[in-house]
Write an enzyme that holds these catalytic residues in place. Structure first.
Site, PDB file in Angstrom:
ATOM      1  N   THR A  50       0.834  -1.207   0.000  1.00 54.85           N
ATOM      2  CA  THR A  50       0.000   0.000   0.000  1.00 54.85           C
ATOM      3  C   THR A  50       0.865   1.252   0.000  1.00 54.85           C
ATOM      4  OG1 THR A  50      -1.543  -1.295   1.333  1.00 54.85           O
ATOM      5  CG2 THR A  50      -2.028   1.033   1.101  1.00 54.85           C
ATOM      6  N   TYR A 112       7.941 -12.958  -8.864  1.00 50.28           N
ATOM      7  CA  TYR A 112       8.458 -13.164 -10.222  1.00 50.28           C
ATOM      8  C   TYR A 112       9.405 -14.353 -10.331  1.00 50.28           C
ATOM      9  CZ  TYR A 112      10.046 -12.379 -14.969  1.00 50.28           C
ATOM     10  OH  TYR A 112      10.332 -12.556 -16.298  1.00 50.28           O
ATOM     11  N   TYR A 138       4.992 -12.615   4.730  1.00 51.25           N
ATOM     12  CA  TYR A 138       3.837 -12.038   4.021  1.00 51.25           C
ATOM     13  C   TYR A 138       3.519 -12.932   2.831  1.00 51.25           C
ATOM     14  CZ  TYR A 138       1.184  -8.317   1.519  1.00 51.25           C
ATOM     15  OH  TYR A 138       0.238  -7.573   0.861  1.00 51.25           O
ATOM     16  N   ARG A 143      -0.338 -11.727  -5.898  1.00 52.28           N
ATOM     17  CA  ARG A 143       0.564 -10.694  -6.413  1.00 52.28           C
ATOM     18  C   ARG A 143       1.960 -11.244  -6.692  1.00 52.28           C
ATOM     19  NH1 ARG A 143      -1.660  -4.863  -4.676  1.00 52.28           N
ATOM     20  NH2 ARG A 143      -0.152  -4.106  -6.172  1.00 52.28           N
ATOM     21  N   ILE A 209      -3.543  -6.544   9.243  1.00 49.58           N
ATOM     22  CA  ILE A 209      -2.722  -5.484   8.645  1.00 49.58           C
ATOM     23  C   ILE A 209      -3.601  -4.911   7.538  1.00 49.58           C
ATOM     24  CG2 ILE A 209      -0.607  -4.927   7.400  1.00 49.58           C
ATOM     25  CD1 ILE A 209       0.756  -7.195   8.991  1.00 49.58           C
TER      26      ILE A 209
END
Length: 298
Positions: A50, A112, A138, A143, A209
């Site tokens: 974010t 990636y 995390y 993503r 979070i």
């Protein structure tokens, strides 16, 4: 023996405010931080997804961490996002965060590269070994393209004393349940999805979070507090009350909508660095309407 919990409640994954020239707006940062702390936020995560960490230079990244640590001045814990798809870069950022006085680091799985589970253990283990402060894993496979398996979380939290928590943005409550079952008190689970705070708490989670905290810091905190104090009905009512707003905050890729929301609240969050752009007008209109419905703006 259970590990020390970094925080219980709602931590904000705070935006990085920008000036018109897209440099970091530190004065606006101060206003956002004060608003959050004054309204019950339990911890601040700086330079996460974010916070547009992926488009900050390394120098800016470290400067933002130092600034937030210094300005917060121990009022609440500060957790620094220090993840990278390069292990050495993540180590360097984590060491810089520790030197700056951060209370912990949030380390996303390497994106990636698509590391194997063995590769993930080596990556997170090397980072944990390089610092003494707590590490929050995390997991956000949507993503990164990589899922940290529950068995891998178990291996990491058993073998590294300072790997103390995980941010769960899997959107998969079965994954959460498996981590809770395998790891117990050896790891604190935080929801990384504002639409699933209560379900994660029901499996022993310690909080969230949050992106929603930008708009509703008191009530996001209360979703957790009420649940942990036994008021599950009150917690559920708040979780469901904010669900339409949460959906609007994620109607486009984070942090596009939340920056629009923060600007609508009167803070100077500014715009986003490329490749992210401004919010589609119809989505922004829906977001503003939902903010009005719950009384965040007039």
């Amino acid at each position: 023996m259970s590990k020390k919990v970094l925080f219980t409640g709602a931590a904000i994954a705070i935006v990085t405010p920008m000036n018109e020239d897209l440099s970091v707006n530190y004065e606006a940062f101060k206003e956002l931080i004060d608003f959050q702390i004054n309204n019950g936020t339990d911890a601040i995560v700086v330079c996460g997804t974010t916070g547009e960490a992926s488009t900050l230079t390394h120098e800016e990244h470290v400067d933002c961490i130092k600034f937030v640590v210094d300005y917060v001045n121990k009022r609440v814990p500060v957790i620094a996002g220090t993840g990278s798809n390069c292990t050495q870069t993540a180590i360097w950022l984590s060491q810089q965060a520790e030197a700056a006085g951060a209370d912990g680091v949030l380390v996303v799985s390497p994106y990636y590269n698509k590391a194997t589970q063995k590769g993930l253990v080596k990556h997170f283990g090397a980072i944990a070994d390089s610092i003494k402060i707590p590490v929050v894993l995390y997991n956000i496979p949507g993503r990164t393209g990589v899922n940290i398996l529950p068995e891998t979380v178990k291996t990491l939290c058993e073998n590294y004393e300072n790997i103390v928590a995980i941010k769960d943005a899997t959107g998969n409550i079965g994954w959460t349940a498996s981590v809770a079952q395998l790891c117990g008190d050896n790891i604190a689970i935080y929801s990384g999805d504002d639409n699933a705070i209560l379900p994660v708490l029901s499996l022993g989670g310690k909080g969230v979070i949050s992106v929603l905290s930008h708009c509703a810091p008191k009530d996001t905190h209360l979703i957790v507090e009420k649940f942990l104090n036994g008021d599950t009905k009150g917690s559920l009512e708040l979780q469901l009350k904010y669900l339409p707003l949460v959906n609007a905050l994620f109607s486009e890729v984070n942090p596009i909508p939340v920056k629009a929301a923060v600007n609508a609240m009167g803070f100077k969050a500014g715009s986003l660095r490329a490749p992210l752009g401004s919010m589609e007008p119809e989505h922004e209109a829906k977001l503003v309407a939902e903010m009005k419905k719950v009384g965040i703006i007039a």
